[in-house]
Design an enzyme around this catalytic site. Structure first.
Site, PDB file in Angstrom:
ATOM      1  N   HIS A  84       0.864  -0.730   0.084  1.00 11.59           N
ATOM      2  CA  HIS A  84       0.352   0.637  -0.102  1.00 11.59           C
ATOM      3  C   HIS A  84       1.180   0.874   0.670  1.00 11.59           C
ATOM      4  O   HIS A  84       1.847   1.658   0.385  1.00 11.59           O
ATOM      5  CB  HIS A  84      -0.922  -0.120   1.189  1.00 11.59           C
ATOM      6  CG  HIS A  84      -0.559  -0.113   2.541  1.00 11.59           C
ATOM      7  ND1 HIS A  84       0.014   1.051   3.199  1.00 11.59           N
ATOM      8  CD2 HIS A  84      -0.010  -1.081   3.431  1.00 11.59           C
ATOM      9  CE1 HIS A  84       0.796   0.443   4.425  1.00 11.59           C
ATOM     10  NE2 HIS A  84      -0.067  -0.731   4.569  1.00 11.59           N
ATOM     11  N   ASP A  86      -0.445   4.666   0.701  1.00 19.21           N
ATOM     12  CA  ASP A  86      -0.532   5.017   1.862  1.00 19.21           C
ATOM     13  C   ASP A  86       0.374   4.950   3.335  1.00 19.21           C
ATOM     14  O   ASP A  86       0.887   4.146   3.298  1.00 19.21           O
ATOM     15  CB  ASP A  86      -2.292   5.699   2.670  1.00 19.21           C
ATOM     16  CG  ASP A  86      -2.720   4.341   2.984  1.00 19.21           C
ATOM     17  OD1 ASP A  86      -2.735   3.348   2.757  1.00 19.21           O
ATOM     18  OD2 ASP A  86      -3.071   4.585   3.758  1.00 19.21           O
ATOM     19  N   ASP A 147       6.378   1.699   6.157  1.00 17.05           N
ATOM     20  CA  ASP A 147       4.796   0.585   6.425  1.00 17.05           C
ATOM     21  C   ASP A 147       3.664   1.388   5.357  1.00 17.05           C
ATOM     22  O   ASP A 147       3.391   2.921   6.408  1.00 17.05           O
ATOM     23  CB  ASP A 147       4.275   1.255   7.879  1.00 17.05           C
ATOM     24  CG  ASP A 147       2.759   0.309   8.146  1.00 17.05           C
ATOM     25  OD1 ASP A 147       2.822  -0.435   6.230  1.00 17.05           O
ATOM     26  OD2 ASP A 147       2.215   0.137   8.600  1.00 17.05           O
ATOM     27  N   GLU A 181      -5.275   1.849   2.848  1.00 14.25           N
ATOM     28  CA  GLU A 181      -4.764   0.579   3.908  1.00 14.25           C
ATOM     29  C   GLU A 181      -4.418   0.882   5.129  1.00 14.25           C
ATOM     30  O   GLU A 181      -5.315   0.358   6.530  1.00 14.25           O
ATOM     31  CB  GLU A 181      -3.748   0.145   3.561  1.00 14.25           C
ATOM     32  CG  GLU A 181      -3.382  -1.685   4.252  1.00 14.25           C
ATOM     33  CD  GLU A 181      -2.860  -1.741   5.441  1.00 14.25           C
ATOM     34  OE1 GLU A 181      -2.606  -2.548   5.839  1.00 14.25           O
ATOM     35  OE2 GLU A 181      -2.671  -0.876   5.937  1.00 14.25           O
ATOM     36  N   GLU A 182      -4.349   1.833   5.028  1.00 12.57           N
ATOM     37  CA  GLU A 182      -4.417   2.637   6.668  1.00 12.57           C
ATOM     38  C   GLU A 182      -5.538   3.152   7.537  1.00 12.57           C
ATOM     39  O   GLU A 182      -5.631   2.367   9.103  1.00 12.57           O
ATOM     40  CB  GLU A 182      -3.068   3.355   7.090  1.00 12.57           C
ATOM     41  CG  GLU A 182      -1.684   3.091   6.933  1.00 12.57           C
ATOM     42  CD  GLU A 182      -1.178   2.255   7.986  1.00 12.57           C
ATOM     43  OE1 GLU A 182      -1.934   1.819   9.092  1.00 12.57           O
ATOM     44  OE2 GLU A 182      -0.228   2.184   7.543  1.00 12.57           O
ATOM     45  N   ASP A 204       4.691  -6.559   3.555  1.00 12.60           N
ATOM     46  CA  ASP A 204       3.593  -5.403   4.891  1.00 12.60           C
ATOM     47  C   ASP A 204       3.524  -5.604   5.703  1.00 12.60           C
ATOM     48  O   ASP A 204       3.125  -5.612   7.040  1.00 12.60           O
ATOM     49  CB  ASP A 204       2.084  -5.355   4.453  1.00 12.60           C
ATOM     50  CG  ASP A 204       1.189  -3.788   5.167  1.00 12.60           C
ATOM     51  OD1 ASP A 204       2.060  -2.988   5.562  1.00 12.60           O
ATOM     52  OD2 ASP A 204       0.239  -3.621   5.827  1.00 12.60           O
ATOM     53  N   HIS A 386       4.131   3.835  12.405  1.00 12.32           N
ATOM     54  CA  HIS A 386       3.327   5.047  12.769  1.00 12.32           C
ATOM     55  C   HIS A 386       4.402   6.019  13.581  1.00 12.32           C
ATOM     56  O   HIS A 386       3.362   6.440  14.426  1.00 12.32           O
ATOM     57  CB  HIS A 386       2.056   4.037  13.177  1.00 12.32           C
ATOM     58  CG  HIS A 386       1.501   3.152  12.504  1.00 12.32           C
ATOM     59  ND1 HIS A 386       0.423   2.696  12.374  1.00 12.32           N
ATOM     60  CD2 HIS A 386       1.690   3.092  11.273  1.00 12.32           C
ATOM     61  CE1 HIS A 386      -0.149   1.863  11.614  1.00 12.32           C
ATOM     62  NE2 HIS A 386       0.876   2.197  10.771  1.00 12.32           N
TER      63      HIS A 386
END
Length: 417
Positions: A84, A86, A147, A181-182, A204, A386
């Site tokens: 992903h 994002d 990520d 995705e997040e 991922d 994150h």
């Protein structure tokens, strides 16, 4: 597949991609939730076409579809590799400044834009095993974006490698890059017919060796609390403070069933956003569990709590909206466990110890598995996702690229007759 060529190309790709701001927005109803995600999607399409992958397209929703043509005439399953574009809304992804720390010595890594952010082996013991590797971090004020831009870079490097090495036998490979995705919307607008794959792997995961064929089941819950404002000097019998009701609600949920107190297969209630004033407060939760019955029990617990509190208050001051996001992929992966077995075999063959465990989260593969594309998850090498302490060893990304290349080869070999 020589490490030096991968190291140069893969590092450069990753460090370019993370500088493109692609944060998704959990409060938006658009697809994608932020237009800026399309900036990376468009770049990826251009780079794929430049490699010679002429069918690379980006659709109106920001999905990138592309094909690495088969190099065998034998009929073998069509594989999909997915990542992903994002990054998480939890921490800024704007103006990311990646830093390459070559030949990591084990000394504390002080991030220059905020020297209070220090990555040490005491707090992050896994780093001890990566002494000698090249480590990439951000500069201290943003997340890094491994990520899942590590996954994106890995798949892009695979594409470049296979296109330039047609002697490697493999079937048709489909590439998929997704937005959102997040925020749980990564597959909301996927065209499965256009994708046209039999099995998939998301890139991922975290630590080198991670291989995951089961995930959380997940939903999002929004609890809205209504109050009545009044002058605080004359509020007796008039004011109803929505924040006080919301605080009571938080305290009635199981205090130990939160992310910071759980591990392994243990589920949780996670309050990730609280906005409020006297008249209205809104709590945003995510609810997670691996076991379907426990997952459903968690949802029902919250529903029953709202009903109980509304009864005690004598009105409907609390409204609850719960939406399922994805389910444990295990149910769909078990019938085709050979796709996990192939990945495990490949890792063992190239000297990686497979770490087969459940994801304490989810991937696009969780939902893709229920859309007809069984899709376990493979490591992409990142750590501390994150947040500002995020890092990725270059050598872990290199190994992940080697793993998926060998998966494509072995899948073809096992299905040739």
């Amino acid at each position: 597949m020589s490490i030096p060529s991968y190291q140069h190309t893969l590092t450069e790709r990753f460090m370019r991609y993370v500088q493109i701001d692609t944060q998704s927005d959990p409060n938006a109803d658009t697809h994608p939730t932020t237009e800026k995600q399309k900036n990376l999607s468009a770049l990826l399409q251009q780079e794929l076409i430049a490699m010679g992958i002429s069918d690379a397209v980006t659709d109106a929703y920001g999905y990138v579809y592309a094909s690495i043509p088969a190099t065998t005439s034998k009929k073998v399953p069509v594989l999909c590799f997915c990542a992903h574009v994002d990054t998480a809304p939890d921490c800024s992804g704007y103006q990311v400044k990646p830093i390459l720390h070559k030949n990591y010595t084990g000394a504390p890594i002080v991030l220059p834009d905020d020297e209070s952010v220090v990555i040490t082996t005491d707090q992050h013991p896994y780093l001890k095993s990566r002494i000698g590797d090249d480590i990439i971090t951000a500069s201290g004020t943003t997340l890094l974006g491994a990520d899942d831009k590590a996954g994106v870079a890995i798949i892009m490097d695979l594409a470049n490698y296979l296109i330039t090495h047609p002697e490697i036998e493999h079937g048709l490979i489909r590439i998929l890059f997704t937005p959102d995705e997040e925020v749980g919307k990564g597959v909301a607008k996927i065209d499965m017919q256009q994708l046209g794959a039999d099995f998939g792997y998301t890139l991922d995961g975290g630590e080198r060796g991670h291989l995951e064929g089961e995930s959380f089941s997940a939903n999002g819950a929004t609890a809205t609390f209504k109050g009545i404002s009044a002058h605080p000097g004359y509020a007796k019998g008039k004011m109803i403070n929505s924040m006080s009701i919301a605080g009571d609600f938080i305290l009635r949920l199981p205090s130990k069933e939160v992310p910071e107190s759980t591990e392994g297969y243990e589920g949780f209630f996670h309050l990730h956003q609280f906005k409020g004033n006297v008249e209205q407060s809104i709590l945003q939760y995510i609810i997670r569990d691996h076991d379907t019955d426990l997952f459903n029990n968690r949802k029902q617990f919250m529903i029953d709590l709202v009903a109980k509190m509304n009864s005690e208050l004598g009105n409907n001051a609390i409204e609850l909206d719960i939406k399922d996001q994805y389910y444990n992929m295990k149910e769909k992966v078990i019938p085709v466990m050979h796709i996990v077995d192939i990945a495990e075999e490949v890792m063992q063959d190239i000297g990686i110890t497979p770490l087969i465990k459940p994801i304490r989260g989810g991937t696009d593969g969780s939902r893709l598995s229920f859309m007809g594309l069984p899709c376990p998850n493979i490591f992409a090498g990142g750590h501390n996702f994150h947040g500002r302490y995020e890092y990725v060893p270059v050598e872990s990304m290199i190994k992940a690229t080697e793993v998926i290349c060998k998966i494509a080869e072995l899948t073809a070999l096992k299905n040739m007759s």
